[in-house]
Write an enzyme that holds these catalytic residues in place. Structure first.
Site, short mmCIF file in Angstrom:
data_model
loop_
_atom_site.label_atom_id
_atom_site.label_comp_id
_atom_site.label_asym_id
_atom_site.label_seq_id
_atom_site.Cartn_x
_atom_site.Cartn_y
_atom_site.Cartn_z
N LYS A 112 -6.75 -1.25 11.34
CA LYS A 112 -7.91 -1.02 10.73
C LYS A 112 -8.83 -0.09 11.21
O LYS A 112 -9.75 0.51 10.37
CB LYS A 112 -8.52 -2.52 10.95
CG LYS A 112 -7.82 -3.46 10.64
CD LYS A 112 -7.47 -3.89 9.13
CE LYS A 112 -6.95 -5.32 8.92
NZ LYS A 112 -5.83 -5.58 9.52
C1 LIG Z 1 -4.56 -6.46 8.83
C2 LIG Z 1 -3.26 -6.05 9.73
C3 LIG Z 1 -2.21 -6.17 8.70
C4 LIG Z 1 -2.42 -6.50 7.23
O1 LIG Z 1 -2.69 -5.58 6.60
P1 LIG Z 1 -3.42 -5.66 5.06
O2 LIG Z 1 -4.14 -4.34 4.61
O3 LIG Z 1 -4.19 -7.01 5.13
O4 LIG Z 1 -2.18 -6.10 4.19
C5 LIG Z 1 -1.02 -5.86 9.43
N1 LIG Z 1 -0.94 -5.68 10.70
C6 LIG Z 1 -1.85 -5.70 11.50
C7 LIG Z 1 -1.77 -5.41 13.10
C8 LIG Z 1 -3.33 -5.83 10.89
O5 LIG Z 1 -4.32 -6.07 11.71
#
Ligand SMILES: *Cc1c(COP(=O)(O)O)cnc(C)c1O
Length: 498
Positions: A112
């Protein structure tokens, strides 16, 4: 370049307004009217360049109402410091065919950060154009990683407030401590009783409630979103797919023009949707492989065309993917339907009324051309961590391990040996309990997060990220828990509105 809404294809706004508002007033998501195109010469021009330089080449194609120099100053602020890898998003080669794209070298050790380190710049830039001097209130629902990444990105950013809601029993202890100990004078954090979908639905309701909007407006505030419903979250993610492709050329896995697969551990469909847009731009992609944990609503949808959220919710060792309502799928369906907002309204109306919808066969065929998918349970996830460590000496977190497991299934099932990038979404140290169990084959005796982190360092000799180690000394600042139906009061409370 203009953006339109998935629920009203006559809508036209520029990127600043799309980012500033987060969600369209009609409840739809913003999406570019036309996808800009890239070709082999564009890729060739990015070889040997830094991540920031690559971002400076890609982002202006989507953010045409921002100045090039403005964007360059944003990416310099977002990506030059705060990442513990010089390459920002390095690609690590596992085998001749498979490499891993590490997206967790930012301040919160999950992918993120790739978007949320940049979003505050984009959002404050957009606010300068759109806010009329109003303070921007960023509301976030998080399954763990978005919340911390958004808090880090927005802490003490002038003209903004940031409020985060997370499911009390749905995040890892490390994630909870990361959020509850957040510093900054403009931040608020509250746990809710319920799961991520309850938090996300609550936030969406607050966003689209005209009364709440007016109350805030009258007090000099306006809402925006740092969730992946915001276009400003998606556009930075497109960059790393293009960057990874360049790195695959540089590490000798492919020649410019060869098609590759991406395996993406998926929850809200934001990360993999960015890969879809990179493909739409012209990046040579064979298959996008959507990897889910036991919450396999997307696997079923991509296989059958039927989306059915009425199913048991599983709390898994990959909590950031414990999601049954994947918001960003709306953008995919809008795009694949040829921007048919009436069809989208029909499907999502059925989803809220009956908990399900089914897309026509023609659309399912298109989906199958582009996507493959699979899901696995926690035991398989842990087995995948152990296997990747044993065979390649490479340690993955629980989310990435869902990706490696599904990739293995995919190659066995299809025999496809195209070069593949597995997207790694978090540091293994962020989910130390399950990772340690996978490494040792037994439940950890001392389940203190920092003890387990030390244990993993001992076994693997890989140093844990400093930001996680330093949490040991952090003390919680935010300890409130509320009911999902009380989120509105909590928001008003945090903003000092009676
Ligand atoms: C948010 C997240 C995901 C999923 O990503 P999306 O964009 O919601 O599909 C997968 N792995 C981790 C570690 C995340 O923080």
């Amino acid at each position: 370049m203009f953006y339109t809404s998935t629920r009203d294809n006559a809508k036209r706004v520029e990127s600043a307004e799309a980012i500033y508002s987060g969600i369209s007033p009609d409840g739809g998501l913003f999406i570019p009217c036309d996808i800009p195109k890239i070709d082999g010469a564009f890729i060739a021009g990015l070889l040997g360049k830094s991540y920031t330089e690559r971002a400076n080449a890609v982002l202006p194609m989507f953010l045409t109402d921002f100045g090039k120099e403005e964007i360059e100053s944003y990416t310099a602020g977002a990506y030059k410091t705060g990442f513990d890898s010089e390459k920002t998003a390095p690609v690590v080669k596992l085998t001749d065919k498979a490499s891993v794209l590490e997206l967790w070298h930012g301040p919160t050790c999950a992918f993120k950060d790739m978007a949320l380190q940049l979003l505050p710049y984009l959002l404050t830039g957009a606010a300068k154009r759109c806010s009329g001097g109003r303070e921007t209130v960023i509301l976030v629902a998080t399954s763990g990683d978005t919340g911390k990444a958004a808090l880090e990105g927005f802490a003490d950013v002038p003209g903004t407030r940031i409020l985060v809601f997370y499911p009390n029993d749905g995040v890892s202890p490390m994630q909870k401590l990361q959020m509850s100990s957040q510093k900054g004078n403009n931040v608020g954090v509250c746990a809710i009783y319920g799961n991520f979908d309850d938090a996300q639905t609550g936030v969406k309701k607050i966003f689209t409630d005209a009364d709440i909007k007016k109350t805030l407006f009258d007090r000099g505030f306006s809402f925006s979103s740092a969730n992946s419903i915001n276009w400003g979250r998606l556009v930075p993610q497109i960059v790393y797919y293009i960057s990874a492709y360049c790195d695959m050329i540089e590490n000798g896995s492919i020649k410019n023009g060869d098609k590759i697969n991406f395996v993406v551990p998926t929850g809200n469909f934001g990360n993999i949707l960015a890969a879809y847009f990179a493909r739409e731009m012209g990046l040579p992609v064979n298959k996008l492989i959507c990897a889910s944990n036991e919450n396999d609503v997307l696997t079923e949808f991509l296989r059958t065309g039927r989306y059915n959220r009425v199913r048991p919710f599983h709390t898994t060792v990959s909590p950031s993917m414990d999601i049954l309502i994947s918001s960003n799928l709306e953008r995919l369906l809008f795009s694949l339907s040829g921007y048919d907002s009436e069809a989208v309204k029909g499907w999502f109306g059925a989803l809220s009324a009956n908990g399900e919808y089914t897309v026509p066969a023609g659309m399912l065929a298109k989906i199958k051309e582009i996507f493959d998918c699979g899901s696995c349970d926690d035991d398989r996830t842990k087995a995948a961590i152990a296997k990747t460590w044993k065979e390649y000496g490479y340690l993955t977190d629980t989310h990435t391990a869902v990706g490696t497991a599904i990739y293995e299934d995919y190659t066995v099932r299809t025999g496809d040996m195209s070069p593949t990038v597995i997207v790694s979404t978090a540091s293994p140290y962020k989910f130390s309990g399950a990772v340690l169990e996978a490494l040792t084959g037994k439940k950890p005796e001392d389940t203190d997060d920092f003890a387990m982190l030390g244990e993993i360092e001992h076994i693997t000799a890989l140093p844990a990220p400093r930001n996680l180690v330093n949490l040991r000394n952090a003390s919680p600042r935010f300890t409130d828990i509320c009911k999902a139906e009380d989120m509105r009061e909590v928001v008003f409370g945090m903003l000092g509105i009676q």
